[in-house]
Design a protein around this motif. Structure first.
Motif, PDB file in Angstrom:
ATOM      1  N   VAL A 150       1.916   2.800  -1.115  1.00 51.70           N
ATOM      2  CA  VAL A 150       0.880   3.525  -0.391  1.00 51.70           C
ATOM      3  C   VAL A 150       1.135   5.034  -0.449  1.00 51.70           C
ATOM      4  CG1 VAL A 150      -0.331   3.801   1.796  1.00 51.70           C
ATOM      5  CG2 VAL A 150       0.489   1.540   1.105  1.00 51.70           C
ATOM      6  N   ALA A 151       2.371   5.430  -0.183  1.00 49.52           N
ATOM      7  CA  ALA A 151       2.774   6.842  -0.182  1.00 49.52           C
ATOM      8  C   ALA A 151       1.809   7.663   0.664  1.00 49.52           C
ATOM      9  CB  ALA A 151       2.892   7.361  -1.599  1.00 49.52           C
ATOM     10  N   ASP A 152       1.176   8.667   0.074  1.00 44.15           N
ATOM     11  CA  ASP A 152       0.264   9.536   0.819  1.00 44.15           C
ATOM     12  C   ASP A 152      -1.187   9.073   0.735  1.00 44.15           C
ATOM     13  OD1 ASP A 152       2.348  11.197   1.576  1.00 44.15           O
ATOM     14  OD2 ASP A 152       2.150  12.441  -0.215  1.00 44.15           O
ATOM     15  N   SER A 153      -1.411   7.910   0.131  1.00 41.17           N
ATOM     16  CA  SER A 153      -2.774   7.390   0.001  1.00 41.17           C
ATOM     17  C   SER A 153      -3.281   6.864   1.340  1.00 41.17           C
ATOM     18  CB  SER A 153      -2.815   6.257  -1.024  1.00 41.17           C
ATOM     19  OG  SER A 153      -2.433   6.742  -2.293  1.00 41.17           O
ATOM     20  N   HIS A 154      -4.558   6.621   1.401  1.00 41.37           N
ATOM     21  CA  HIS A 154      -5.187   6.095   2.614  1.00 41.37           C
ATOM     22  C   HIS A 154      -5.405   4.592   2.435  1.00 41.37           C
ATOM     23  CE1 HIS A 154      -7.489   6.521   6.276  1.00 41.37           C
ATOM     24  NE2 HIS A 154      -8.400   5.721   5.752  1.00 41.37           N
ATOM     25  N   PHE A 155      -4.792   3.774   3.261  1.00 41.35           N
ATOM     26  CA  PHE A 155      -4.882   2.318   3.173  1.00 41.35           C
ATOM     27  C   PHE A 155      -6.048   1.841   4.023  1.00 41.35           C
ATOM     28  CE2 PHE A 155      -3.934  -2.040   4.193  1.00 41.35           C
ATOM     29  CZ  PHE A 155      -3.279  -2.535   3.082  1.00 41.35           C
ATOM     30  N   VAL A 156      -6.929   1.042   3.438  1.00 39.64           N
ATOM     31  CA  VAL A 156      -8.013   0.410   4.185  1.00 39.64           C
ATOM     32  C   VAL A 156      -8.059  -1.070   3.830  1.00 39.64           C
ATOM     33  CG1 VAL A 156      -9.425   2.507   4.333  1.00 39.64           C
ATOM     34  CG2 VAL A 156      -9.795   0.902   2.469  1.00 39.64           C
ATOM     35  N   ALA A 157      -8.571  -1.870   4.747  1.00 38.83           N
ATOM     36  CA  ALA A 157      -8.762  -3.301   4.514  1.00 38.83           C
ATOM     37  C   ALA A 157     -10.263  -3.550   4.378  1.00 38.83           C
ATOM     38  CB  ALA A 157      -8.184  -4.111   5.672  1.00 38.83           C
ATOM     39  N   ILE A 158     -10.640  -4.325   3.358  1.00 38.95           N
ATOM     40  CA  ILE A 158     -12.048  -4.598   3.083  1.00 38.95           C
ATOM     41  C   ILE A 158     -12.233  -6.091   2.877  1.00 38.95           C
ATOM     42  CG2 ILE A 158     -13.983  -4.182   1.518  1.00 38.95           C
ATOM     43  CD1 ILE A 158     -12.563  -1.532   0.759  1.00 38.95           C
ATOM     44  N   MET A 159     -13.235  -6.672   3.528  1.00 34.66           N
ATOM     45  CA  MET A 159     -13.607  -8.059   3.292  1.00 34.66           C
ATOM     46  C   MET A 159     -14.994  -8.046   2.677  1.00 34.66           C
ATOM     47  SD  MET A 159     -15.160 -11.059   3.767  1.00 34.66           S
ATOM     48  CE  MET A 159     -14.964 -12.749   4.140  1.00 34.66           C
ATOM     49  N   VAL A 180     -11.057 -13.702   9.366  1.00 33.12           N
ATOM     50  CA  VAL A 180     -11.557 -12.329   9.301  1.00 33.12           C
ATOM     51  C   VAL A 180     -11.578 -11.708  10.706  1.00 33.12           C
ATOM     52  CG1 VAL A 180     -13.581 -10.893   8.802  1.00 33.12           C
ATOM     53  CG2 VAL A 180     -12.845 -12.622   7.165  1.00 33.12           C
ATOM     54  N   ALA A 181     -12.024 -12.454  11.694  1.00 29.85           N
ATOM     55  CA  ALA A 181     -12.038 -11.957  13.074  1.00 29.85           C
ATOM     56  C   ALA A 181     -10.620 -11.623  13.539  1.00 29.85           C
ATOM     57  CB  ALA A 181     -12.689 -12.971  14.003  1.00 29.85           C
ATOM     58  N   HIS A 182      -9.668 -12.498  13.184  1.00 33.15           N
ATOM     59  CA  HIS A 182      -8.259 -12.245  13.519  1.00 33.15           C
ATOM     60  C   HIS A 182      -7.779 -10.962  12.854  1.00 33.15           C
ATOM     61  CE1 HIS A 182      -3.921 -12.747  13.791  1.00 33.15           C
ATOM     62  NE2 HIS A 182      -3.885 -12.645  12.482  1.00 33.15           N
ATOM     63  N   LEU A 183      -8.112 -10.785  11.572  1.00 32.79           N
ATOM     64  CA  LEU A 183      -7.658  -9.603  10.847  1.00 32.79           C
ATOM     65  C   LEU A 183      -8.325  -8.329  11.369  1.00 32.79           C
ATOM     66  CD1 LEU A 183      -7.392 -10.856   7.174  1.00 32.79           C
ATOM     67  CD2 LEU A 183      -5.569 -10.533   8.855  1.00 32.79           C
ATOM     68  N   GLN A 184      -9.572  -8.413  11.776  1.00 40.72           N
ATOM     69  CA  GLN A 184     -10.231  -7.247  12.370  1.00 40.72           C
ATOM     70  C   GLN A 184      -9.478  -6.795  13.622  1.00 40.72           C
ATOM     71  OE1 GLN A 184     -14.226  -9.051  12.452  1.00 40.72           O
ATOM     72  NE2 GLN A 184     -14.947  -7.179  11.464  1.00 40.72           N
ATOM     73  N   ALA A 185      -9.117  -7.742  14.475  1.00 42.98           N
ATOM     74  CA  ALA A 185      -8.368  -7.418  15.692  1.00 42.98           C
ATOM     75  C   ALA A 185      -6.982  -6.876  15.333  1.00 42.98           C
ATOM     76  CB  ALA A 185      -8.256  -8.652  16.585  1.00 42.98           C
ATOM     77  N   PHE A 186      -6.336  -7.487  14.352  1.00 39.12           N
ATOM     78  CA  PHE A 186      -5.020  -7.038  13.897  1.00 39.12           C
ATOM     79  C   PHE A 186      -5.098  -5.600  13.403  1.00 39.12           C
ATOM     80  CE2 PHE A 186      -1.842  -6.486  10.566  1.00 39.12           C
ATOM     81  CZ  PHE A 186      -0.687  -6.927  11.187  1.00 39.12           C
ATOM     82  N   CYS A 187      -6.109  -5.306  12.593  1.00 36.88           N
ATOM     83  CA  CYS A 187      -6.276  -3.953  12.064  1.00 36.88           C
ATOM     84  C   CYS A 187      -6.523  -2.951  13.185  1.00 36.88           C
ATOM     85  CB  CYS A 187      -7.413  -3.909  11.042  1.00 36.88           C
ATOM     86  SG  CYS A 187      -6.991  -4.655   9.461  1.00 36.88           S
ATOM     87  N   GLU A 188      -7.356  -3.323  14.141  1.00 38.76           N
ATOM     88  CA  GLU A 188      -7.628  -2.430  15.264  1.00 38.76           C
ATOM     89  C   GLU A 188      -6.342  -2.130  16.033  1.00 38.76           C
ATOM     90  OE1 GLU A 188     -10.252  -2.393  19.325  1.00 38.76           O
ATOM     91  OE2 GLU A 188     -11.094  -3.397  17.566  1.00 38.76           O
ATOM     92  N   LYS A 189      -5.551  -3.165  16.271  1.00 37.75           N
ATOM     93  CA  LYS A 189      -4.290  -3.006  17.005  1.00 37.75           C
ATOM     94  C   LYS A 189      -3.330  -2.081  16.276  1.00 37.75           C
ATOM     95  CE  LYS A 189      -0.345  -5.614  18.734  1.00 37.75           C
ATOM     96  NZ  LYS A 189       0.270  -6.932  18.867  1.00 37.75           N
ATOM     97  N   HIS A 190      -3.343  -2.129  14.929  1.00 40.72           N
ATOM     98  CA  HIS A 190      -2.382  -1.360  14.128  1.00 40.72           C
ATOM     99  C   HIS A 190      -3.006  -0.127  13.476  1.00 40.72           C
ATOM    100  CE1 HIS A 190       0.838  -4.231  14.691  1.00 40.72           C
ATOM    101  NE2 HIS A 190      -0.065  -5.185  14.550  1.00 40.72           N
ATOM    102  N   ASP A 191      -4.177   0.255  13.942  1.00 39.71           N
ATOM    103  CA  ASP A 191      -4.854   1.469  13.482  1.00 39.71           C
ATOM    104  C   ASP A 191      -5.068   1.491  11.962  1.00 39.71           C
ATOM    105  OD1 ASP A 191      -6.142   3.854  14.095  1.00 39.71           O
ATOM    106  OD2 ASP A 191      -4.350   5.049  13.704  1.00 39.71           O
ATOM    107  N   VAL A 192      -5.547   0.365  11.443  1.00 39.93           N
ATOM    108  CA  VAL A 192      -5.897   0.247  10.025  1.00 39.93           C
ATOM    109  C   VAL A 192      -7.419   0.126   9.937  1.00 39.93           C
ATOM    110  CG1 VAL A 192      -5.696  -1.190   7.943  1.00 39.93           C
ATOM    111  CG2 VAL A 192      -3.718  -0.904   9.455  1.00 39.93           C
ATOM    112  N   GLU A 193      -8.033   0.953   9.110  1.00 40.37           N
ATOM    113  CA  GLU A 193      -9.488   0.859   8.932  1.00 40.37           C
ATOM    114  C   GLU A 193      -9.839  -0.487   8.314  1.00 40.37           C
ATOM    115  OE1 GLU A 193     -11.824   4.166   7.312  1.00 40.37           O
ATOM    116  OE2 GLU A 193      -9.922   5.281   7.379  1.00 40.37           O
ATOM    117  N   PHE A 194     -10.881  -1.123   8.844  1.00 38.49           N
ATOM    118  CA  PHE A 194     -11.323  -2.422   8.345  1.00 38.49           C
ATOM    119  C   PHE A 194     -12.824  -2.361   8.119  1.00 38.49           C
ATOM    120  CE2 PHE A 194     -12.979  -6.665   8.549  1.00 38.49           C
ATOM    121  CZ  PHE A 194     -12.007  -7.444   7.934  1.00 38.49           C
ATOM    122  N   TYR A 195     -13.241  -2.783   6.940  1.00 40.08           N
ATOM    123  CA  TYR A 195     -14.663  -2.821   6.604  1.00 40.08           C
ATOM    124  C   TYR A 195     -15.042  -4.237   6.199  1.00 40.08           C
ATOM    125  CZ  TYR A 195     -14.145   2.196   6.539  1.00 40.08           C
ATOM    126  OH  TYR A 195     -13.877   3.489   6.901  1.00 40.08           O
TER     127      TYR A 195
END
Length: 73
Positions: free
Chosen positions: A22-31, A45-60
């Protein structure tokens, strides 16, 4: 899928993964939803959306009505 979920967990839990991939790149999760997924997939997917929100990961969650899918989807 399983591989994508693993990558997400590695991003959240593995500093070595982030340093190497990842380094300095921007990590996002996409379904990319085909609109024809199994019920368990949508629960995951609902579980992963909540997981991403908890860990401050953008999810689309891209659904077919959003215009990103080709006609064969």
């Amino acid at each position: 899928g399983q591989d994508s979920t693993d990558l997400l967990y590695q991003h959240v839990y593995s500093p070595a993964f982030n340093e190497r991939y990842v380094a300095d790149s921007h990590f996002v999760a996409i379904m990319a939803d085909t609109g024809n997924e199994f019920p368990d997939t949508y629960r995951h997917v609902a579980h992963l959306q909540a997981f991403c929100e908890k860990h401050d990961v953008e999810f689309y969650h891209l659904t077919p009505n959003m215009g990103y899918h080709g006609p064969t989807w």
